[in-house]
Design a protein around this motif. Sequence first.
Motif, PDB file in Angstrom:
ATOM      1  N   LYS A   1       0.831  -1.201   0.000  1.00 55.51           N
ATOM      2  CA  LYS A   1       0.000   0.000   0.000  1.00 55.51           C
ATOM      3  C   LYS A   1       0.864   1.248   0.000  1.00 55.51           C
ATOM      4  O   LYS A   1       1.746   1.417   0.823  1.00 55.51           O
TER       5      LYS A   1
ATOM      6  N   TRP B   1      -1.050   1.561  13.139  1.00 52.32           N
ATOM      7  CA  TRP B   1      -2.309   1.620  12.392  1.00 52.32           C
ATOM      8  C   TRP B   1      -2.619   3.020  11.859  1.00 52.32           C
ATOM      9  O   TRP B   1      -3.678   3.245  11.280  1.00 52.32           O
ATOM     10  N   TRP B   2      -1.684   3.962  12.043  1.00 48.03           N
ATOM     11  CA  TRP B   2      -1.972   5.356  11.701  1.00 48.03           C
ATOM     12  C   TRP B   2      -0.817   5.941  10.899  1.00 48.03           C
ATOM     13  O   TRP B   2       0.325   5.944  11.343  1.00 48.03           O
TER      14      TRP B   2
ATOM     15  N   GLN C   1      -4.497   8.456   7.540  1.00 49.48           N
ATOM     16  CA  GLN C   1      -4.992   7.165   7.098  1.00 49.48           C
ATOM     17  C   GLN C   1      -4.891   6.166   8.251  1.00 49.48           C
ATOM     18  O   GLN C   1      -3.848   6.078   8.914  1.00 49.48           O
ATOM     19  N   PHE C   2      -5.981   5.424   8.476  1.00 51.24           N
ATOM     20  CA  PHE C   2      -6.074   4.525   9.617  1.00 51.24           C
ATOM     21  C   PHE C   2      -6.367   3.107   9.133  1.00 51.24           C
ATOM     22  O   PHE C   2      -7.311   2.884   8.369  1.00 51.24           O
ATOM     23  N   GLN C   3      -5.550   2.147   9.565  1.00 51.73           N
ATOM     24  CA  GLN C   3      -5.787   0.731   9.296  1.00 51.73           C
ATOM     25  C   GLN C   3      -6.524   0.147  10.499  1.00 51.73           C
ATOM     26  O   GLN C   3      -5.972   0.059  11.598  1.00 51.73           O
TER      27      GLN C   3
ATOM     28  N   TRP D   1     -10.602  -3.307   7.025  1.00 47.53           N
ATOM     29  CA  TRP D   1     -11.208  -1.988   7.125  1.00 47.53           C
ATOM     30  C   TRP D   1     -10.124  -0.913   7.203  1.00 47.53           C
ATOM     31  O   TRP D   1      -9.083  -1.102   7.827  1.00 47.53           O
ATOM     32  N   SER D   2     -10.380   0.218   6.581  1.00 46.28           N
ATOM     33  CA  SER D   2      -9.492   1.370   6.691  1.00 46.28           C
ATOM     34  C   SER D   2     -10.322   2.639   6.609  1.00 46.28           C
ATOM     35  O   SER D   2     -11.454   2.630   6.121  1.00 46.28           O
TER      36      SER D   2
ATOM     37  N   GLU E   1     -10.061   7.292   6.495  1.00 41.66           N
ATOM     38  CA  GLU E   1      -9.225   8.447   6.186  1.00 41.66           C
ATOM     39  C   GLU E   1      -9.941   9.735   6.577  1.00 41.66           C
ATOM     40  O   GLU E   1     -11.160   9.868   6.418  1.00 41.66           O
TER      41      GLU E   1
ATOM     42  N   LYS F   1     -13.380  -1.001   2.679  1.00 40.18           N
ATOM     43  CA  LYS F   1     -13.379  -2.394   3.139  1.00 40.18           C
ATOM     44  C   LYS F   1     -12.881  -3.285   2.013  1.00 40.18           C
ATOM     45  O   LYS F   1     -13.373  -3.229   0.880  1.00 40.18           O
TER      46      LYS F   1
ATOM     47  N   THR G   1     -12.603  -3.885  -3.432  1.00 39.66           N
ATOM     48  CA  THR G   1     -12.581  -2.810  -2.449  1.00 39.66           C
ATOM     49  C   THR G   1     -13.836  -1.968  -2.594  1.00 39.66           C
ATOM     50  O   THR G   1     -14.176  -1.535  -3.702  1.00 39.66           O
TER      51      THR G   1
END
Length: 815
Positions: free
Chosen positions: A123, A663-664, A699-701, A706-707, A709, A738, A746
């Motif tokens: 990514k 995660w961020w 951006q958050f995982q 799931w993610s 923004e 997702k 996606t």
Amino acid sequence: MRFVIFIFFCSWALSSSNAQNRLGSYSFRLNVVNAQSKEPIANAVVWLFTIDSVKRYSITTDTNGVAHFLQVPVGHYFYAVSRVGFKGYQSPIVNINGNTPLQDTVYLPTDAITMHAITVNSKKAFVQFLPDKTVINPEASITNAGASVMDVLEKSPGITIGRDGNISMKGKPAVMVLIDGKPTQLNAAELQAYLAGINASQIESIELIENPGAKYDAAGNAGIINIKTKKNKQVGFNGTLTLGIGQGFYHKNTSALFLNYRKGKTNLYLNYGTRGGKERMDIYALRKYFNTSGADSLLLKQPNITHTKINTHNLKVGADYFVSSKTTIGASLTGNINSRNINSYSTIDWMSPAYAIDSTIHTEGTRTNHFKRGGVNFYARHSFNKAGELTADVDYIHFDIDGGQEFFTQLAMPGSPVFTTRGMVPSTLKIVAAKLDYAIRSKNVLWEAGLKTANTYTNNIADYFFNEGSGWVADLSRSNHFIYDENIHAAYTSVNVENGKWQWQAGWRYELTSYQANQLGNAVVKDSIFNRRYGSLFPTSFITYKADTNHQFTLRVGRRIDRPQFQNLNPFIVTINKYTFEGGNPFIRPQYTWNAELIHTFKQALTTSISYSYLKDYFSQIFVIDSNSSNLNKNVIIYTRGNVGRFQTVAIAANLQLAPQKWWNLNTAIVYNHKIIEGRVWKPLKAVVNQVHLSMSNQFQLGKGWSAEVSGYYLSNSQVDLQESLTPQGEMGLGLAKQIAKNRGTIRLAIRDLFYTQNYSGYSNFQNSDEPFAIKWDSRVARLSFSWRFGKAQKGIKRTAGGAAEEAERAGTGN
């Protein structure tokens, strides 16, 4: 600003201290090459580990496939190379002992498989701040789902878009926009419509290059924006399908299809996208006319509502043929159809200074713009040996732009006649360009040289008519036929030298420009021919000092040019409304800029810079009173452009990219500009502007596919034109995504401009009047999109060595 300066000087002091303690350090250079095509592999991630895996270093390869580690302590190491779409590689033990700079070459086969001891997350970050440019990866941002290229640019760090479509970079006007390295040759309004019609899903990346080297065209005082469309050379059959719907004031839809097939020596690809829907724009302007004592004498209120129906198609198909390990040839076809039908409604009130309405005029208008573009490109690349390479490109591009307008104006009184005007404005544009580039590397020296020639030919017709109730009559005073023929010939050379901690690059580019413009007359307007021929040298110089693996300093200096767009040279008049027109100026001269910038990079995470720009013969948008003696209404304003003076700016910028948590991911950029704009229109004018531009992407995982923004930007009071200033604006977007179907699919939900704060509002100064204005458009849009990746699956590459689980760099998918 004090914080940025503090960080800069603290980093410099720290780097000086570290440099003194890094005795016995040497360099390691690695070339990464495609084993099949023998082409260099850019954006490959290279890790250098100590044999106990306690210490590690990482870097990504440049466009020449080179990763260069400096200040590596003496010792025994092993290195690993990874790039999604290729098999990974892990080396045996190498000894860096300082006897000679260590160099090696790695040939990566295609088709990524599992390589023990390494993990790469494919990514990309939405924004990558590199020492020489900023790279925007549109698909890495959830909020770009269903967006256009213009939407992506509007929230890119340091980029601002004016209400007329002009693009500024870090507060400086005049940016050169390229599509796959090719100039667009469109004026601001046409370029804005063109980019607004391209689906962001068709774009691989957008490069923001402030100080291009001699290899690039010298045009673009503020720098270059290079929009790179998707193209893949992965073995087998692969593709991506994206479908999206959106809702703002009106419904919108987008779709994109990308296909690639490679087998043996042949690579085929297709990139297609569509956009459709309807948009709304509200414009409010209150023009205040002054008397001789400077008091308000008359007010003109001009609210306007437009509805635009949009339908666009973009296509690129091409083929690459690998003749041998040293020779590659290819061709591509591009096509674009952009149809815009606009309906506008306006009620114009003439009022006294006390806002008492004297008279009201109703205006309705329709405008059409049907834009067609077709192009063909042929290229060839040949490597003479491991160090030398020759490339050739030939392009032919043809535009057909069919524009038309019709306005109905009526005084709001019973029995008043309807005054109708009609215009047909078709034009064609042809561009033929060819270039030849040669590069040769010998040890630590890279020499490049090349030639380029380009011809631009355009044929514009503007036929206007009016009808006062007794039939159509040709308006010969406004009609014209404009032919423009321009040639630009260029030659360049540059030398890049690496020596220990230092890297030098010096380049010279010479461009010779000649054009002839012919305005064909009629019974009222006389023929006129004007031509110009000028040449100039454009030097560039870069110096980089790598104090250690954490700190790098770069000084860049260069000279650039911005030629007047041929559309702005055409003196014909275009109707905006009954009291406002837009016209060209055949006497505009080119403007020249000197740019200087000092950059510091810390751990590829924090980049700070200070820059200065001096622009001479600045051509600004200006507003003049209609001097046509046949026009009895002297309250008509004409928008045009002209050389007014000079434009100076000092900018301090800071770019930060980091991962506060696993995660961020956070990307943020802030640019402060101090501008001085000076010139003369009807009298000497001067504007001093302090401007701040802030952009941020989070951006958050969230796990289990799931993610999320949160992203946005803010622009304070700003100004790029001598007579027009803008009030603050900004926008905030939210996104949720997702992964489904084993990560092949996606689903994205995005809301752009959540608080409806993105707008253009400001203040314009005229000779005998001024005009506050506000423009709002259909910017708050909710979009739902679905993407499906099909074809040969790509396998992840896992890493366990030395507990180094975190990423040092993002590797690209190339898809």
